[in-house]
Design an enzyme around this catalytic site. Structure first.
Site, PDB file in Angstrom:
ATOM      1  N   MET A   1      52.669  36.152 -14.300  1.00  0.00           N
ATOM      2  CA  MET A   1      52.917  34.605 -14.362  1.00  0.00           C
ATOM      3  C   MET A   1      54.068  34.364 -13.226  1.00  0.00           C
ATOM      4  SD  MET A   1      51.047  32.965 -16.085  1.00  0.00           S
ATOM      5  CE  MET A   1      51.973  31.440 -15.745  1.00  0.00           C
ATOM      6  N   HIS A 317      41.239  39.856 -10.675  1.00  0.00           N
ATOM      7  CA  HIS A 317      40.703  38.571 -10.592  1.00  0.00           C
ATOM      8  C   HIS A 317      39.106  38.511  -9.857  1.00  0.00           C
ATOM      9  CE1 HIS A 317      44.430  37.269 -11.883  1.00  0.00           C
ATOM     10  NE2 HIS A 317      44.229  35.986 -11.895  1.00  0.00           N
ATOM     11  N   SER A 339      43.067  32.148 -14.376  1.00  0.00           N
ATOM     12  CA  SER A 339      43.828  32.956 -13.264  1.00  0.00           C
ATOM     13  C   SER A 339      45.323  32.904 -13.798  1.00  0.00           C
ATOM     14  CB  SER A 339      43.595  32.437 -11.974  1.00  0.00           C
ATOM     15  OG  SER A 339      44.309  31.323 -11.751  1.00  0.00           O
ATOM     16  N   ASP A 340      45.926  34.068 -13.416  1.00  0.00           N
ATOM     17  CA  ASP A 340      47.484  33.889 -13.227  1.00  0.00           C
ATOM     18  C   ASP A 340      47.669  32.941 -11.988  1.00  0.00           C
ATOM     19  OD1 ASP A 340      50.039  34.617 -13.725  1.00  0.00           O
ATOM     20  OD2 ASP A 340      49.764  36.708 -13.898  1.00  0.00           O
ATOM     21  N   TYR A 341      49.042  32.772 -12.051  1.00  0.00           N
ATOM     22  CA  TYR A 341      49.497  31.828 -11.066  1.00  0.00           C
ATOM     23  C   TYR A 341      49.427  32.449  -9.569  1.00  0.00           C
ATOM     24  CZ  TYR A 341      51.460  27.912 -13.928  1.00  0.00           C
ATOM     25  OH  TYR A 341      51.686  27.059 -15.216  1.00  0.00           O
TER      26      TYR A 341
END
Length: 840
Positions: A1, A317, A339-341
């Site tokens: 994150m 991803h 998704s992560d940032y």
């Protein structure tokens, strides 16, 4: 994150403005106009039929399907995106919603709104709970009343150890929570976090972190629940139940849990954040995927976040095997993958896997990432990708259906607004603070207690010295905002002693030089943790800046009966490395700066000395282990740190925490996790190979003995269970908690097995002289492993069973025999070992 918006905005602001551009709406009127909502009902005309998606009596799937049929492509793609940086245009300088740019930004609807509790301004406190509630309700009102279909948004927030919002209750950091070995306490913590989040109008927590952490150089180890897949599994299941509730439905006071980070994030190459995970498929499945699988299968987690790293050349991803074949295919996960940032864009600029955002979007969507965070960026290309027939509309519909399903499950279509109550009084209230204190007390681990120096007796003391660079401030760790109040170690001890004992205090040294002023809320709460964690540049203190400080500490110790020295890390010296300009991973595990010299100088006075470690990672304290008479591992203990520390030091609380990670002798000894393979520890020249303090270790102010181990059977086959019972007795003179631990070993198998594996545990409280009978119900299926054909097989043969108080103190031993043929038990996995307690 990534970090919270206000203190990190400047590094993204230029590109963020581009991300806020609105979608093309060329198909805005392509849906059947007769299905549009919001038409007024005129007297004398027939009442229009309520659309199925607006009918709460209909099943969720029927409502989702009805709504999908009414949506344009652009509206569907909007549901797969988030607003974060662009959210600034939706609020005034005072944090109030403004509709000036709303039509451009969320006029087609939006899947999620990120971190609404943040403020717009860079250098100001975040919104209060009441301000956040007003903002979320106002955004929701715009979406419901001013978009064509009135689809509400999900608001997400960070909640690693309590909601990371202003005035919210700040519990001990995750690694400290894990030190409780208490699933009930974990569930309570995340229940409170959920209630505080839901009260301000938010619906999804980007937590818990289920990464199995096997490298303490990694700055994010503080966010994890340790090194063992079973421990993380059981505590992770408890965390999800706290967030979502015990059943499959999401209650009105609960939020969606988001499991992160899938997968392999906790053992990055070199201990460097986001680096490739050097693991094979078997280790991935048996160590790193297990907690996620348990949380999905047992606790019904509704959201999963993909990880930044790659495994065997495939970033998560874009990993179809991971997100589609395993997560959805094998585990039957039906929730949404987020998704992560910025991670989808990192398929271009970090992994060099995609040529542009269109390629990145194609990869992520094909892999099964449903929602892009923190802003619409690569996924803005989805409309064109569909029009160009590179992505099927069916693929888009699948992702949108998952997002809509969660919104219906949360009840957002039927009750989109959060009731306006005295939310400022509820968030961070005294009852929640008391729980934070109680959990902090359970988290503290006693590593050494030579000659029973602890607990201290204030009746025999005239003065104490409290020494350490952060004794007068509360360190609460990363992913924190500013709680209503905190209690520093100095404040906690001073209040506890109440003037009966003189408190001398000195910093002794400094870790970092922080020239920035405290924000008003940070100053009021006496914690600069949030600012320190966000600030890119970390300046270590120089000898010139600490000159004379050790000498002052020595004087304080000399005129005191006892010295308490608090050393470790702070949020600037070990933390998440989220960019090349914001680092936090370390090559050294020793005490930073002059801290070792400070402790040595205090010890040289001859005064009884207690060392308290505060920080987020295990430290290599080999020298302290030899010289300091008493050592406590505290981690980051949350907003009530000082009160918890005082009560443990003076014996109101008997420390019962146990290590969720092994403590290494040095960085050169890594890896040092306990469940290594038999060939791993041949030996170093001139050095030991074992941990300084092993996994599961922790002392007490009392003593416990183990005896009378019984098994209700000695042979069992697939799908059968065995009851393993032991008697634990408190043989000391004061009450205390013991964590009874069950381990097994498979001595001969077709694939090499760890020397031991945790299979169950139970924290019990015993009065002096009291005995308890602990019964573990262990399934034969838990002995299964992935064989040479990568099938999850239970093989016949002997199993060694061990019970005791740590991974190396296992006085009770027995043997089991698994009978029958080798059996595939992949469809009947068992994740948690029930443990019953019978007081004698």
């Amino acid at each position: 994150m990534q970090p919270l918006l206000p203190l990190r905005l400047k590094s993204f602001i230029a590109s963020a403005l581009l991300l806020a551009l609105p979608f093309s709406a060329h198909n805005a009127n392509s849906a059947d106009d007769s299905n549009k909502t919001g038409a007024s009902h005129k007297p004398g005309t027939s009442h229009k039929t309520v659309p199925v998606y607006k009918n709460p009596a209909k099943p969720i799937d029927a409502r989702v399907n009805d709504l999908l049929k009414r949506m344009t492509l652009e509206e569907k793609v909007a549901q797969l995106q988030t607003v974060w940086v662009a959210r600034q245009k939706l609020e005034t300088e005072a944090g109030e919603f403004t509709a000036e740019h709303a039509q451009d930004i969320i006029g087609l609807g939006i899947g999620q709104v990120a971190r609404p509790a943040e403020n717009k301004a860079v250098l100001s406190p975040n919104k209060t709970p009441a301000q956040t509630l007003a903002f979320t309700n106002a955004v929701q009102k715009f979406l419901v009343e001013n978009t064509r279909l009135g689809i509400p948004a999900i608001f997400h927030e960070e909640a690693l150890h309590g909601h990371a919002g202003r005035n919210a209750t700040s519990f001990p950091q995750a690694i400290a929570l894990a030190s409780t070995w208490d699933p009930g306490a974990i569930e309570q913590v995340y229940t409170i976090a959920a209630k505080e989040m839901r009260a301000i109008g938010t619906h999804q927590a980007l937590a818990p972190v289920l990464d199995v952490a096997r490298d303490p150089r990694w700055g994010r180890i503080e966010e994890t629940m340790g090194e063992d897949p079973y421990l993380v599994s059981e505590l992770g299941v408890a965390a999800v139940k706290g967030f979502q509730g015990a059943g499959k439905d999401i209650g009105k006071e609960r939020v969606l849990a988001t499991l992160k980070h899938l997968a392999g994030h906790g053992e990055p190459t070199g201990g460097l954040n986001t680096a490739p995970a050097p693991i094979g498929e078997r280790s991935l499945r048996e160590n790193f995927l297990l907690p996620f699988e348990a949380a999905v299968k047992v606790a019904h987690a509704r959201s999963v976040m993909a990880s930044y790293n790659e495994i065997d050349g495939i970033p998560s991803h874009s990993n179809v095997d991971l997100l589609q074949n395993i997560l959805r295919g094998e585990w039957n996960f039906t929730g949404a993958v987020v998704s992560d940032y910025f991670a989808i864009a990192e398929l271009i600029n970090r992994h060099h896997l995609a040529a542009d955002k269109s390629d990145a979007a194609l990869m992520a969507m094909a892999a099964g990432v449903d929602v892009e965070t923190p802003d619409g960026d690569a996924y803005k290309a989805l409309v064109q990708l569909v029009n160009d027939k590179k992505i099927s509309i069916k693929k888009i519909d699948q992702a949108v259906a998952r997002v809509l399903h969660e919104k219906f499950s949360l009840g957002l279509f039927d009750t989109p607004y959060t009731p306006v109550t005295d939310v400022d009084a509820f968030v961070g209230n005294p009852q929640h603070a008391l729980l934070a204190q109680q959990v902090a007390e359970k988290s503290i681990i006693l590593l050494k207690n030579e000659k029973n120096i602890l607990p201290l007796n204030k009746a025999t003391l005239k003065s104490i010295a409290v020494i350490g660079p952060h004794i007068d401030e509360t360190l609460i760790g990363g992913y924190s905002d500013v709680p209503k109040k905190t209690v520093s170690i100095l404040q906690g001890l001073t209040e506890y002693l109440g003037g009966a004992v003189t408190v001398h205090h000195e910093k002794g040294t400094l870790l970092t030089i922080e020239k920035w002023p405290s924000h008003p809320d940070s100053a009021a709460a006496n914690s600069r943790s949030k600012q320190r964690w966000h600030t890119d540049e970390v300046v270590l203190a120089s000898p010139a800046e600490t000159k004379g400080m050790i000498e002052k500490a020595v004087v304080a110790a000399q005129k005191s009966d006892v010295a308490i020295v608090v050393v470790g890390d702070n949020e600037g010296t070990s933390r998440e490395a989220w960019s090349d300009g914001h680092l936090g991973d370390r090559t050294s595990l020793e005490l930073l700066g002059e801290q070792q010299a400070l402790v040595d100088a205090v010890l040289a006075t001859g005064k009884p000395t207690v060392v308290l470690l505060i920080g987020g990672r295990p430290l290599a304290i080999s020298q302290l282990a030899e010289t300091a008479p008493a050592i406590l591992q505290g981690w980051y203990l949350g907003q009530e740190t000082g009160r918890a520390v005082a009560r443990v030091l003076f014996g109101d609380v008997n420390p019962g925490g146990k290590l969720p990670v092994s403590v290494p002798r040095s960085a050169g000894h890594l890896p040092v996790y306990y469940n290594y393979k038999p060939s791993a520890k041949r030996g170093y020249a001139f050095e030991k190979t074992d941990a300084l303090y092993p996994f599961g270790f922790g002392l007490s102010y009392t003593q416990f003995t183990y005896n009378d181990m019984q098994l209700d059977k000695t042979t069992l086959g697939a799908n059968e269970t065995v009851n393993i019972s032991v008697t634990v007795t408190n043989t000391g003179k004061r009450a205390g908690d013991e964590i009874v631990q069950l381990y097994t070993n498979d001595p001969v198998a077709s694939v090499t097995q760890p020397v031991k594996q945790l299979r169950g545990f139970k924290r019990v409280n015993l009065a002096a002289g009291q005995s308890v009978r602990v019964v573990f119900t262990l399934s034969a299926n838990q002995f299964a492993f992935y064989d040479r054909a990568m099938k999850f097989m239970l093989e016949p043969g002997k199993i060694n069973v061990m019970v005791g108080g740590s991974s190396v103190e296992l006085p009770l031993k027995a043997e089991l025999n698994v009978t029958g043929k080798a059996t595939d038990v992949s469809r009947s996995k068992v994740y948690i070992t029930p443990a019953a307690v019978n007081y004698l």
